[in-house]
Scaffold this motif. Structure first.
Motif, PDB file in Angstrom:
ATOM      1  N   LEU A   1       0.946  -1.356   0.109  1.00 51.76           N
ATOM      2  CA  LEU A   1       0.263   0.233  -0.174  1.00 51.76           C
ATOM      3  C   LEU A   1       0.845   0.780   0.060  1.00 51.76           C
ATOM      4  O   LEU A   1       1.543   1.624   0.532  1.00 51.76           O
ATOM      5  CB  LEU A   1      -1.174  -0.292   1.319  1.00 51.76           C
ATOM      6  CG  LEU A   1      -2.508   1.237   1.130  1.00 51.76           C
ATOM      7  CD1 LEU A   1      -3.408   0.431   0.250  1.00 51.76           C
ATOM      8  CD2 LEU A   1      -2.580   1.023   2.408  1.00 51.76           C
TER       9      LEU A   1
ATOM     10  N   ASP B   1      -7.441   3.137   6.941  1.00 51.89           N
ATOM     11  CA  ASP B   1      -8.248   2.318   6.941  1.00 51.89           C
ATOM     12  C   ASP B   1      -7.814   1.550   7.206  1.00 51.89           C
ATOM     13  O   ASP B   1      -7.047   0.142   6.374  1.00 51.89           O
ATOM     14  CB  ASP B   1      -9.174   1.982   5.788  1.00 51.89           C
ATOM     15  CG  ASP B   1     -10.306   1.232   5.867  1.00 51.89           C
ATOM     16  OD1 ASP B   1     -10.348   0.055   7.333  1.00 51.89           O
ATOM     17  OD2 ASP B   1     -11.223   0.813   5.803  1.00 51.89           O
TER      18      ASP B   1
ATOM     19  N   ARG C   1      -8.155  -2.053   8.308  1.00 52.31           N
ATOM     20  CA  ARG C   1      -8.988  -2.669   7.603  1.00 52.31           C
ATOM     21  C   ARG C   1      -7.769  -2.772   6.260  1.00 52.31           C
ATOM     22  O   ARG C   1      -7.537  -3.884   5.762  1.00 52.31           O
ATOM     23  CB  ARG C   1     -10.513  -2.974   7.260  1.00 52.31           C
ATOM     24  CG  ARG C   1     -11.383  -3.083   8.467  1.00 52.31           C
ATOM     25  CD  ARG C   1     -12.801  -2.591   8.132  1.00 52.31           C
ATOM     26  NE  ARG C   1     -12.568  -1.239   7.571  1.00 52.31           N
ATOM     27  CZ  ARG C   1     -13.651  -1.677   7.121  1.00 52.31           C
ATOM     28  NH1 ARG C   1     -14.435  -2.315   7.288  1.00 52.31           N
ATOM     29  NH2 ARG C   1     -14.405  -0.081   6.212  1.00 52.31           N
ATOM     30  N   LYS C   2      -7.716  -1.477   5.704  1.00 53.56           N
ATOM     31  CA  LYS C   2      -6.599  -1.490   4.248  1.00 53.56           C
ATOM     32  C   LYS C   2      -5.490  -2.283   4.887  1.00 53.56           C
ATOM     33  O   LYS C   2      -4.505  -2.410   3.846  1.00 53.56           O
ATOM     34  CB  LYS C   2      -7.216  -1.154   3.431  1.00 53.56           C
ATOM     35  CG  LYS C   2      -8.070  -0.832   2.870  1.00 53.56           C
ATOM     36  CD  LYS C   2      -8.655   0.684   2.262  1.00 53.56           C
ATOM     37  CE  LYS C   2      -7.451   0.542   0.569  1.00 53.56           C
ATOM     38  NZ  LYS C   2      -7.984   1.965   0.130  1.00 53.56           N
TER      39      LYS C   2
ATOM     40  N   LYS D   1     -11.797  -8.932   0.408  1.00 53.02           N
ATOM     41  CA  LYS D   1     -11.865  -8.865  -0.371  1.00 53.02           C
ATOM     42  C   LYS D   1     -13.158  -7.962  -0.474  1.00 53.02           C
ATOM     43  O   LYS D   1     -13.337  -8.114   0.777  1.00 53.02           O
ATOM     44  CB  LYS D   1     -12.161  -9.600  -1.438  1.00 53.02           C
ATOM     45  CG  LYS D   1     -10.404 -10.667  -2.185  1.00 53.02           C
ATOM     46  CD  LYS D   1      -9.691  -9.528  -2.561  1.00 53.02           C
ATOM     47  CE  LYS D   1      -8.503 -10.414  -2.847  1.00 53.02           C
ATOM     48  NZ  LYS D   1      -7.539  -9.833  -3.644  1.00 53.02           N
TER      49      LYS D   1
ATOM     50  N   ILE E   1     -13.889  -4.913   1.003  1.00 54.73           N
ATOM     51  CA  ILE E   1     -14.195  -4.823   2.773  1.00 54.73           C
ATOM     52  C   ILE E   1     -15.723  -3.429   2.260  1.00 54.73           C
ATOM     53  O   ILE E   1     -15.708  -2.462   1.300  1.00 54.73           O
ATOM     54  CB  ILE E   1     -12.984  -3.660   2.961  1.00 54.73           C
ATOM     55  CG1 ILE E   1     -12.115  -4.680   3.144  1.00 54.73           C
ATOM     56  CG2 ILE E   1     -14.272  -2.899   4.390  1.00 54.73           C
ATOM     57  CD1 ILE E   1     -11.069  -3.701   3.403  1.00 54.73           C
TER      58      ILE E   1
ATOM     59  N   ASN F   1     -11.798  -2.280  -3.237  1.00 56.38           N
ATOM     60  CA  ASN F   1     -11.286  -2.007  -1.430  1.00 56.38           C
ATOM     61  C   ASN F   1     -11.142  -3.062  -1.042  1.00 56.38           C
ATOM     62  O   ASN F   1     -11.780  -3.448   0.152  1.00 56.38           O
ATOM     63  CB  ASN F   1     -12.975  -1.672  -0.782  1.00 56.38           C
ATOM     64  CG  ASN F   1     -12.415  -0.404   0.252  1.00 56.38           C
ATOM     65  OD1 ASN F   1     -11.729  -0.177   0.426  1.00 56.38           O
ATOM     66  ND2 ASN F   1     -13.826  -0.588   1.102  1.00 56.38           N
ATOM     67  N   ASN F   2     -10.201  -3.502  -0.676  1.00 58.75           N
ATOM     68  CA  ASN F   2      -9.487  -4.567  -0.577  1.00 58.75           C
ATOM     69  C   ASN F   2      -8.362  -4.607   0.183  1.00 58.75           C
ATOM     70  O   ASN F   2      -7.824  -3.915   0.584  1.00 58.75           O
ATOM     71  CB  ASN F   2      -8.794  -5.373  -1.694  1.00 58.75           C
ATOM     72  CG  ASN F   2      -9.361  -6.057  -2.643  1.00 58.75           C
ATOM     73  OD1 ASN F   2     -10.357  -6.017  -2.695  1.00 58.75           O
ATOM     74  ND2 ASN F   2      -9.540  -5.994  -4.098  1.00 58.75           N
ATOM     75  N   ALA F   3      -7.981  -5.578   1.082  1.00 63.43           N
ATOM     76  CA  ALA F   3      -7.173  -5.573   2.211  1.00 63.43           C
ATOM     77  C   ALA F   3      -5.407  -5.737   1.644  1.00 63.43           C
ATOM     78  O   ALA F   3      -5.449  -6.293   0.080  1.00 63.43           O
ATOM     79  CB  ALA F   3      -7.193  -6.387   3.600  1.00 63.43           C
ATOM     80  N   ARG F   4      -4.703  -5.590   2.298  1.00 66.33           N
ATOM     81  CA  ARG F   4      -3.358  -5.975   1.505  1.00 66.33           C
ATOM     82  C   ARG F   4      -3.106  -7.755   1.565  1.00 66.33           C
ATOM     83  O   ARG F   4      -4.303  -8.163   2.255  1.00 66.33           O
ATOM     84  CB  ARG F   4      -2.051  -5.904   2.253  1.00 66.33           C
ATOM     85  CG  ARG F   4      -2.182  -4.555   2.072  1.00 66.33           C
ATOM     86  CD  ARG F   4      -0.399  -3.904   2.808  1.00 66.33           C
ATOM     87  NE  ARG F   4      -0.525  -3.694   4.109  1.00 66.33           N
ATOM     88  CZ  ARG F   4       0.342  -3.534   5.431  1.00 66.33           C
ATOM     89  NH1 ARG F   4       2.131  -3.828   4.060  1.00 66.33           N
ATOM     90  NH2 ARG F   4       0.085  -3.470   6.843  1.00 66.33           N
TER      91      ARG F   4
ATOM     92  N   TRP G   1      -0.307  -5.394  11.207  1.00 68.03           N
ATOM     93  CA  TRP G   1      -0.909  -4.181   9.859  1.00 68.03           C
ATOM     94  C   TRP G   1      -0.456  -3.050   9.679  1.00 68.03           C
ATOM     95  O   TRP G   1       0.296  -2.884   8.745  1.00 68.03           O
ATOM     96  CB  TRP G   1      -2.377  -3.803  10.246  1.00 68.03           C
ATOM     97  CG  TRP G   1      -2.157  -3.056  12.133  1.00 68.03           C
ATOM     98  CD1 TRP G   1      -1.648  -3.747  13.160  1.00 68.03           C
ATOM     99  CD2 TRP G   1      -1.716  -1.122  12.130  1.00 68.03           C
ATOM    100  NE1 TRP G   1      -1.599  -2.378  14.214  1.00 68.03           N
ATOM    101  CE2 TRP G   1      -1.636  -1.035  13.541  1.00 68.03           C
ATOM    102  CE3 TRP G   1      -1.696  -0.396  11.358  1.00 68.03           C
ATOM    103  CZ2 TRP G   1      -0.922   0.017  14.203  1.00 68.03           C
ATOM    104  CZ3 TRP G   1      -1.401   0.684  11.646  1.00 68.03           C
ATOM    105  CH2 TRP G   1      -1.458   0.985  13.244  1.00 68.03           C
TER     106      TRP G   1
END
Length: 304
Positions: free
Chosen positions: A92, A163, A165-166, A173, A175, A181-184, A191
């Protein structure tokens, strides 16, 4: 690109059951050979000898001669006393790669932040024998360093403006049901950490060669003595004989050899780093590559 309507490259292979002679007859077909293809093939076909564990390419006689002379005195880089490592994959970049203004702001809030914020070069910043730092920094929270993010409250609070969560490396996937709008990528890392472990982090603090794997028309290798880190489009070479190796990597002969014989497939103007390890370069203690005037002229005319 022989067929106008085809959307993929076309390769037709005709074979017969016979003992493997480790030889090929091949031709590179250019547009001006399409009209009288059989005549063109007869006039331009070349014989290629190859070994089962080597890649092969369609080479003219002069290209084969150059390759043989380089390999006769060269040692593959994988046998040198060097290490080639990828730059840092954050997962990110908008969170972990920051401007000088943001870096200064975080350090002003908490001077300890300076311990984990490092200047970074991207592949695009590196050129032949030079680089131009874009004033960017990376939050260098490498998993291999086992940081406690609460020790760096200014950095922690900044990252939390994204975020969380990201930032989580969960692989989740869509979110909130929002497509994309995905997490890593899913890992075991925390995190606030970058995506890779980066166990070789201290190599970034050494004198090293930096290079871009997206080469364009020139060998983008440069010496770095200013402790820059690199992102995942920039790689580093650490180890012995770096000044000599740099001179070799940006030389016309070695660059021509890499592009012609070893670069391998990838997106346009990108090379696979594993193929760089197979590039034969003469060690400082070995004889120089001796080419004829005709071969040097051929390289000069075909270097780009």
């Amino acid at each position: 690109g022989i067929f106008d309507s085809a959307t993929v490259d076309t390769n037709i292979l005709i074979s017969e059951k016979a003992q493997n002679a480790h030889q090929l007859r091949a031709v590179t077909l250019s547009a001006d050979g399409l009209e009288n293809m059989s005549d063109y093939v007869r006039q331009n076909v070349i014989d290629i000898d190859y070994k089962l564990d080597e890649t092969w390419a369609i080479l003219s006689q002069i290209e084969q001669s150059i390759k043989q002379k380089i390999e006769a005195v060269g040692t593959p880089l994988k046998e040198w006393n060097i290490k080639i490592n990828r730059g840092i994959l954050t997962g990110l970049n908008e969170a972990f790669i920051i401007t000088k203004e943001k870096r200064d702001e975080l350090v002003e809030k908490d001077p300890k932040s300076d311990e984990i914020i490092r200047p970074i070069l991207r592949g695009r910043d590196i050129s032949k024998n030079s680089y131009e730092w874009a004033g960017l920094y990376i939050i260098a929270t490498f998993p291999s360093r086992h940081y406690d993010i609460d020790d760096f409250p200014a950095v922690r609070d900044y990252l939390l403006t994204f975020d969380k969560r990201k930032l989580e490396q969960s692989g989740q996937k869509d979110i909130d049901g929002i497509k994309g709008n995905n997490a890593r990528k899913k890992t075991n890392n925390r995190w606030f950490e970058v995506q890779d472990s980066i166990a070789y982090w201290d190599d970034f603090l050494k004198r090293k060669i930096v290079f871009s794997r997206i080469s364009g028309t020139e060998p983008k290798f440069s010496l770095d003595t200013e402790n820059h880190f690199t992102n995942d489009t920039g790689y580093i070479i650490s180890g012995e004989h770096l000044d000599y190796l740099l001179d070799m990597l940006v030389s016309d002969i070695i660059w021509f050899a890499f592009k012609t014989y070893y670069m391998g497939g990838g997106i346009d103007k990108e090379f696979k780093v594993n193929n760089l390890l197979n590039l034969p370069v003469p060690l400082p203690s070995t004889d120089a590559i001796k080419l004829t005037d005709e071969e040097m002229k051929f390289i000069a005319e075909n270097i780009e």
